[in-house]
Enzyme design. Structure first.
Site, PDB file in Angstrom:
ATOM      1  N   TYR A  64     -19.384  40.425  51.667  1.00 43.22           N
ATOM      2  CA  TYR A  64     -19.671  41.680  52.368  1.00 43.22           C
ATOM      3  C   TYR A  64     -21.035  42.214  51.964  1.00 43.22           C
ATOM      4  O   TYR A  64     -21.847  42.610  52.788  1.00 43.22           O
ATOM      5  CB  TYR A  64     -18.596  42.727  52.038  1.00 43.22           C
ATOM      6  CG  TYR A  64     -17.263  42.503  52.729  1.00 43.22           C
ATOM      7  CD1 TYR A  64     -17.154  42.603  54.114  1.00 43.22           C
ATOM      8  CD2 TYR A  64     -16.120  42.236  52.006  1.00 43.22           C
ATOM      9  CE1 TYR A  64     -15.934  42.421  54.756  1.00 43.22           C
ATOM     10  CE2 TYR A  64     -14.890  42.058  52.630  1.00 43.22           C
ATOM     11  CZ  TYR A  64     -14.798  42.142  54.007  1.00 43.22           C
ATOM     12  OH  TYR A  64     -13.591  41.979  54.630  1.00 43.22           O
ATOM     13  N   GLU A 109      -9.064  47.298  60.016  1.00 45.99           N
ATOM     14  CA  GLU A 109      -9.460  46.186  59.143  1.00 45.99           C
ATOM     15  C   GLU A 109      -8.211  45.523  58.572  1.00 45.99           C
ATOM     16  O   GLU A 109      -7.307  46.186  58.087  1.00 45.99           O
ATOM     17  CB  GLU A 109     -10.366  46.703  58.015  1.00 45.99           C
ATOM     18  CG  GLU A 109     -10.723  45.672  56.964  1.00 45.99           C
ATOM     19  CD  GLU A 109     -11.349  44.399  57.534  1.00 45.99           C
ATOM     20  OE1 GLU A 109     -12.247  44.503  58.394  1.00 45.99           O
ATOM     21  OE2 GLU A 109     -10.906  43.295  57.146  1.00 45.99           O
ATOM     22  N   LYS A 143     -29.476  43.768  61.978  1.00 46.75           N
ATOM     23  CA  LYS A 143     -28.251  43.597  62.753  1.00 46.75           C
ATOM     24  C   LYS A 143     -27.621  44.947  63.055  1.00 46.75           C
ATOM     25  O   LYS A 143     -27.266  45.249  64.208  1.00 46.75           O
ATOM     26  CB  LYS A 143     -27.264  42.731  61.967  1.00 46.75           C
ATOM     27  CG  LYS A 143     -25.973  42.474  62.694  1.00 46.75           C
ATOM     28  CD  LYS A 143     -25.097  41.472  61.949  1.00 46.75           C
ATOM     29  CE  LYS A 143     -24.194  42.168  60.956  1.00 46.75           C
ATOM     30  NZ  LYS A 143     -23.235  41.234  60.338  1.00 46.75           N
ATOM     31  N   TYR A 144     -27.505  45.820  62.052  1.00 44.14           N
ATOM     32  CA  TYR A 144     -26.819  47.095  62.263  1.00 44.14           C
ATOM     33  C   TYR A 144     -27.631  48.045  63.128  1.00 44.14           C
ATOM     34  O   TYR A 144     -27.078  48.862  63.860  1.00 44.14           O
ATOM     35  CB  TYR A 144     -26.401  47.704  60.918  1.00 44.14           C
ATOM     36  CG  TYR A 144     -25.407  46.792  60.222  1.00 44.14           C
ATOM     37  CD1 TYR A 144     -24.133  46.623  60.774  1.00 44.14           C
ATOM     38  CD2 TYR A 144     -25.743  46.069  59.089  1.00 44.14           C
ATOM     39  CE1 TYR A 144     -23.226  45.749  60.182  1.00 44.14           C
ATOM     40  CE2 TYR A 144     -24.840  45.197  58.497  1.00 44.14           C
ATOM     41  CZ  TYR A 144     -23.581  45.041  59.051  1.00 44.14           C
ATOM     42  OH  TYR A 144     -22.686  44.179  58.489  1.00 44.14           O
ATOM     43  N   GLU A 204     -15.648  31.863  65.028  1.00 39.15           N
ATOM     44  CA  GLU A 204     -14.781  32.571  64.077  1.00 39.15           C
ATOM     45  C   GLU A 204     -13.650  33.303  64.814  1.00 39.15           C
ATOM     46  O   GLU A 204     -13.039  34.226  64.287  1.00 39.15           O
ATOM     47  CB  GLU A 204     -15.615  33.500  63.179  1.00 39.15           C
ATOM     48  CG  GLU A 204     -16.528  32.687  62.252  1.00 39.15           C
ATOM     49  CD  GLU A 204     -17.376  33.539  61.310  1.00 39.15           C
ATOM     50  OE1 GLU A 204     -17.166  34.766  61.264  1.00 39.15           O
ATOM     51  OE2 GLU A 204     -18.245  32.956  60.621  1.00 39.15           O
ATOM     52  N   PHE A 206     -23.954  40.371  53.648  1.00 37.93           N
ATOM     53  CA  PHE A 206     -24.116  40.619  55.073  1.00 37.93           C
ATOM     54  C   PHE A 206     -24.511  42.068  55.363  1.00 37.93           C
ATOM     55  O   PHE A 206     -25.240  42.347  56.305  1.00 37.93           O
ATOM     56  CB  PHE A 206     -22.829  40.259  55.827  1.00 37.93           C
ATOM     57  CG  PHE A 206     -22.615  38.766  55.901  1.00 37.93           C
ATOM     58  CD1 PHE A 206     -23.644  37.932  56.354  1.00 37.93           C
ATOM     59  CD2 PHE A 206     -21.409  38.186  55.530  1.00 37.93           C
ATOM     60  CE1 PHE A 206     -23.464  36.546  56.418  1.00 37.93           C
ATOM     61  CE2 PHE A 206     -21.234  36.809  55.597  1.00 37.93           C
ATOM     62  CZ  PHE A 206     -22.249  35.997  56.036  1.00 37.93           C
ATOM     63  N   ASP A 259      -4.055  44.009  61.302  1.00 37.73           N
ATOM     64  CA  ASP A 259      -4.691  42.970  62.110  1.00 37.73           C
ATOM     65  C   ASP A 259      -4.802  43.504  63.530  1.00 37.73           C
ATOM     66  O   ASP A 259      -3.800  43.900  64.128  1.00 37.73           O
ATOM     67  CB  ASP A 259      -3.832  41.699  62.064  1.00 37.73           C
ATOM     68  CG  ASP A 259      -4.485  40.520  62.771  1.00 37.73           C
ATOM     69  OD1 ASP A 259      -5.100  40.709  63.843  1.00 37.73           O
ATOM     70  OD2 ASP A 259      -4.363  39.387  62.250  1.00 37.73           O
ATOM     71  N   MET A 260      -6.009  43.522  64.074  1.00 36.45           N
ATOM     72  CA  MET A 260      -6.201  44.132  65.396  1.00 36.45           C
ATOM     73  C   MET A 260      -5.312  43.510  66.464  1.00 36.45           C
ATOM     74  O   MET A 260      -4.985  44.138  67.460  1.00 36.45           O
ATOM     75  CB  MET A 260      -7.670  44.032  65.821  1.00 36.45           C
ATOM     76  CG  MET A 260      -8.120  42.612  66.173  1.00 36.45           C
ATOM     77  SD  MET A 260      -9.870  42.538  66.595  1.00 36.45           S
ATOM     78  CE  MET A 260     -10.610  42.339  64.991  1.00 36.45           C
ATOM     79  N   GLU A 303     -17.825  42.858  65.259  1.00 36.86           N
ATOM     80  CA  GLU A 303     -18.781  41.825  64.891  1.00 36.86           C
ATOM     81  C   GLU A 303     -17.983  40.715  64.243  1.00 36.86           C
ATOM     82  O   GLU A 303     -17.775  40.684  63.040  1.00 36.86           O
ATOM     83  CB  GLU A 303     -19.854  42.387  63.947  1.00 36.86           C
ATOM     84  CG  GLU A 303     -21.057  41.494  63.817  1.00 36.86           C
ATOM     85  CD  GLU A 303     -20.788  40.312  62.895  1.00 36.86           C
ATOM     86  OE1 GLU A 303     -20.283  39.276  63.399  1.00 36.86           O
ATOM     87  OE2 GLU A 303     -21.085  40.413  61.694  1.00 36.86           O
TER      88      GLU A 303
END
Lengths: 650, 650
Positions: free
Chosen positions: A338, A406, A347-348, A459, A341, A434-435, A450
């Site tokens: 984490y 998350e 990216k953000y 992924e 990244f 878990d979504m 993302e």
């Protein structure tokens, strides 16, 4: 003495420059002359008297025979032999001669010299350019030697010549394209990892594309002849712009320079001559080495290279290093991952821009203070997308209610402290789930995620978002809106050999995340699979199949395809995108290296032949996997059938 | 009911003839109609209603859905299903269609039907000809299925069509040469051993060479359509001479015939119609099956084949069976091996003729009774060459003193009893010694040996005779005088798969003795290595190197080379020779099968491309070995480097 010091990070072998010498039986003097006086780092020197022919040695004297080698092993220390001397195998040898005596003498000599070099623990031997149109016997003999070699490398000298002649004439006795010679030789030796190329640089260079192939081959050094040099206004040697660019390219790929030939530039302070001793036996110590001026020029080129950007320096250790892709759905990421990244500010910022645009589109300025948008970050990790979304809201003056979903309970801990720390308690709800299975209390206007891998969908972003779109409003927005994977064929000898070293099928049927460096990109990348969110149809089918045709430019010549480099490009929202596909890559973003799909057996593509490639994305009940194959010019097996070697768990 | 009984040795699968039928859900009736009434041995029948399309089945009914298969598994006994039914996969499927729905429906159907066939324990399923120019997705799907299939075979239907068109036109949407389609398909499926070809025979046949390729491929059956038949004077169906010859060839290679199509010959006693039931629902039992007349003709062709010669019948079990070559120098042969070889009377007659000629040359008629020749048999075994030599002496009236030198002490026992039994004590001396080290009491006029392997020198005859020639007179004669090995490229799917099944490198780098049968010989054989005795030079060097170029006839089309068939020819003395090289082979000699050198990866050769092959004979201190490679059209690795996999001990 290295060519220069570009910084503590510069560990490149290309800092060291060698010089090719003639035969001398006084090796210590050869060393001191070329290293101490000349400033070179190593010599490439013949090990055996060039007049030696085994068949001329009387058979009956053979018992007392001593090989006519340069000195004994005692004239240098073992470390001097190994760090300062590259053995140069007799250049008269011709293992594919029709003359039986010459052919057998050549084989005997080659084996004796390499055995001697090996006895001296040299790091490498330079073996001469194959003569004539065939190299099979030479390659057979080298292959025999390679099987018994412990660490020593063999460097095969190959001219960097590719005459752009009529392909009809290619069948002549000589090689129009010496890459073909190299290719035959290394195929006969089965891509042996201790066999390298040394390119012999001509004064006239082939096309860019033809040269480009070599950056994917295992080139260890180049021989730069003094006759390649031009003369500048002050009488000093210099190189043409194309040669300069080429040399920089070699520096960049850790390829060493070896200066060779006679001094052709008579300078006021120096004398002409060659790198060997004969013309310099009684040289006084103030006299300069005749080739020093060429070395100085090479050093000048080395030092004037642009410094590496910080990010590149940071990633030096990852160059051409194979990594298994993450499985963030099956496995939980670690804090360190984490951490890495989250540092990717570019990216953000792109996410923030995308969310801002979506908010403006969805809420007119007039309503800005009246309406609260529901935004869900699915796969919130430790919160960077939550922060980017809130910043977008602040920037646009829109009101936001955020759900941060998350599945990793460890990251949820961090999320809670972040929310407390930032005082976001009133508008951020943390959901530990878990979504795909979360029962959302309301529907979202905007779904931010993302979940992208180097190859876009690898992924399992599609599968996750298909699950999450249950709680997206009918007219809701997904950020990203879509993403597409890309591939391009590459030459990648090093990667191929690294995969091969595992000696199993599994590694040849696995995709790797890798910072591609020593590869040749053979054709522009092409799109493979696209996913759009929310998925338009009721019947979601995430299987994909794509057939691709690559055309390799004709002036490239024949090439070896070791596999495919993969990338992605994602449309976050409207014109805001994010990606690593080379022609559209987002600058200064470092979260993704490319992906590499190897081929079990590299495929040679001739000029004018199309390369037809098929890629499949297959979906089972517990996993998703890719299969791939080449259908033309020569069909490969289908790789990774049923995901037997490589798959991503659902 | 088999086509005929050619004898108890006839176990060939080609005795059984099948018939292709349309879909029927009354399989028991389909069986009784075609087997009991029609006389066929099995049916090739669709398993699923041809109107079925998965995408048309409502999704919401899927729970209660039943696949529209022909009957249930209970309508036949398991043994009936497996011995009488070959599943015929729906011919509408098109896995490489650009139409996504059709493509996905095809994949679903293919998998469902094969799963059903597998559930029924069928021996095989016939899968339809790929449609269009690409077959990659079809092959990928079949390859997935093959990985999970226990015993069932998949038979891919391929038209036996090779239009001899302009090669420029070969790029069209269809296949000019359907062999190329098969080749792509099987390469994508990686030569899977359960994937077979079924050839669809057209009325107009391609060239002999083009057809010849298929005899090296894994062809399981052929579909013979009724429209291939001509009509004879009495109105009965018959085949053209070329078709007859082709069908005989299939019989010879255990390839089954499947009759297909409508009855096109209206015969007085029968009725026209097809093999399915629809037109015969109310047939009475005396009525003949409409295709019976075609079956009868096929049976007639089967029965009129020439009977196999006795030797061929004896060797039936050895066809395409890989054996390791003998190592008679390192190992001692067993009695049984001697027994087998001693039965080869043709071989010993040739030796007798050679010795006779040598005796006549060496001793003029006038001196016949005055001079005694010293003849040494080196490697005398249990004595057959001693006997042949003595018979030659008797026949020519020459006087002979024989030394029988043999290193195998067990054979020496037999030699002693032979000499006693035959009363040869006065002129035969038995020496129990290795000829390379024997200290002979006198020198020989004639040295007789038979140390030849299938590849001539591969049992180290050169090394043995070099040792033995010490005791041959200056002007003495060696029988054999010389021998030469030969190779030719072959297609040999079965041998390749048998080698591959070992899953290691060693087996791919070993030469095998094998009775070649299901192979396609792609070009005439060419000489490789020659050895002459006594060796002419003082410096004997038994290393050899040969580069060979094979030209495959243009009308053959592309071919797959799985390796090389090897042979030898030996000059015993003057015009008396002995050998197995096909164009000069000694008739009725059975001591040697050919040798087979495999390629680790089969090499595809396009029409007009040369096949360049290199062979080496290498000699070390304790062993002799071969290395080999292909250099063109595409270099292979050098095989058996340093004799790592296969060698013959000295």
């Amino acid at each position: 003495m290295p060519l220069g010091e570009r910084g503590p990070w510069d560990k490149s072998e290309s800092r060291y420059c060698g010089v090719e010498t003639d035969f001398s039986d006084d090796v210590p003097h050869l060393i001191s002359f070329n290293l101490a006086l000349g400033g070179f780092d190593f010599i490439v020197a013949p090990l055996m008297d060039p007049s030696y022919r085994p068949s001329l040695v009387q058979k009956n004297e053979s018992v007392s025979n001593v090989m006519p080698v340069a000195g004994s092993d005692l004239v240098l220390s073992p470390s001097q032999w190994s760090s300062h001397v590259v053995g140069k195998i007799s250049s008269w040898i011709d293992l594919d001669s029709y003359d039986d005596t010459l052919r057998l003498d050549s084989e005997t000599t080659l084996k004796q010299e390499i055995a001697w070099a090996s006895h001296l623990s040299l790091q490498a031997c330079l073996i001469p350019i194959p003569k004539g149109a065939s190299c099979a016997n030479y390659a057979r003999c080298v292959n025999q030697i390679l099987q018994g070699l412990s660490n020593m490398q063999l460097w095969l000298k190959i001219p960097l010549v590719h005459a752009d002649d009529d392909p009809e004439e290619m069948k002549s006795d000589c090689w129009n394209d010496y890459w073909e010679l190299w290719n035959s030789f290394r195929l006969l030796c089965e891509h042996h990892s201790q066999l390298y190329v040394v390119l012999d640089i001509p004064s006239s260079l082939p096309s860019e594309n033809s040269i480009g192939r070599w950056f994917g081959e295992s080139v260890k050094a180049v021989v730069l002849n003094t006759d390649c040099f031009l003369t500048n206004a002050r009488g000093y040697p210099c190189l043409s712009r194309r040669h300069q660019k080429l040399i920089s390219g070699f520096f960049n790929h850790s390829i060493q320079i070896v200066v060779s030939g006679k001094a052709l530039h008579k300078l006021p302070g120096g004398s002409s001559g060659s790198a060997d001793l004969h013309s310099n036996k009684n040289v006084d110590s103030v006299q300069k080495h005749p080739l020093r001026v060429y070395l100085d020029y090479v050093g000048y080129l080395y030092q004037k290279m642009d410094p590496l950007p910080e990010q590149e320096r940071f990633e030096l250790g990852y160059r051409d290093f194979l990594q298994s892709p993450l499985q963030p759905l099956m496995d939980n990421l670690e804090a360190q991952t984490y951490e890495t990244f989250e540092k990717d500010t570019v990216k953000y910022l792109q996410y923030q821009r995308a969310v801002a645009k979506a908010l403006i589109d969805r809420v007119p300025d007039d309503n800005a203070s009246a309406v609260t948008m529901v935004l869900m970050v699915v796969g919130a990790g430790r919160g960077p997308l939550v922060r980017a979304s809130l910043q977008a809201a602040e920037e646009t003056g829109r009101r936001l209610k955020v759900y941060a979903v998350e599945k990793n309970p460890n990251a949820v801990v961090t999320l809670h402290s972040l929310v407390k720390l930032e005082g976001w308690e009133n508008f951020v709800t943390i959901v530990s789930s878990d979504m795909r299975y979360w029962d959302a209390p309301e529907k979202a206007d905007i779904l931010v995620s993302e979940l992208l891998g180097s190859f876009g969908d690898n992924e399992l972003s599609p599968e996750c978002l298909d699950g999450a779109q249950r709680f997206l409003k009918e007219d809701g927005i997904s950020i990203p809106t879509s993403y597409t994977s890309f591939i391009q064929p590459i030459t990648a000898s090093k990667l191929y050999n690294d995969v091969k070293s595992h000696k199993d099928l599994v590694h040849f049927e696995t995709a790797y995340v890798v910072k591609l460096h020593s590869v040749a990109k053979l054709a522009p990348s092409q799109p493979v699979f696209t996913f759009t969110h929310p998925a338009p149809s009721m019947e979601i089918d995430n299987r994909r199949y794509k057939k691709l045709n690559f055309e390799i430019p004709n002036d490239t010549g024949s090439v070896m395809v070791h596999g495919f480099a993969g990338y992605f490009n994602a449309i976050l929202y409207q014109d805001v995108h994010l990606g690593i596909e080379p022609s559209t890559a987002t600058p200064n973003m470092f979260s993704w290296f490319p992906i590499f799909f190897p081929l079990r057996k590299p495929i040679c593509v001739q000029p004018g032949s199309a390369l037809e490639v098929h890629f499949w994305r297959c979906v089972g009940s517990t996993k998703v996997w890719y299969e791939w194959c080449v259908a033309s010019p020569c069909p490969s097996p289908v790789h990774n059938t049923n995901g037997r070697s490589y798959w991503v768990g659902l």
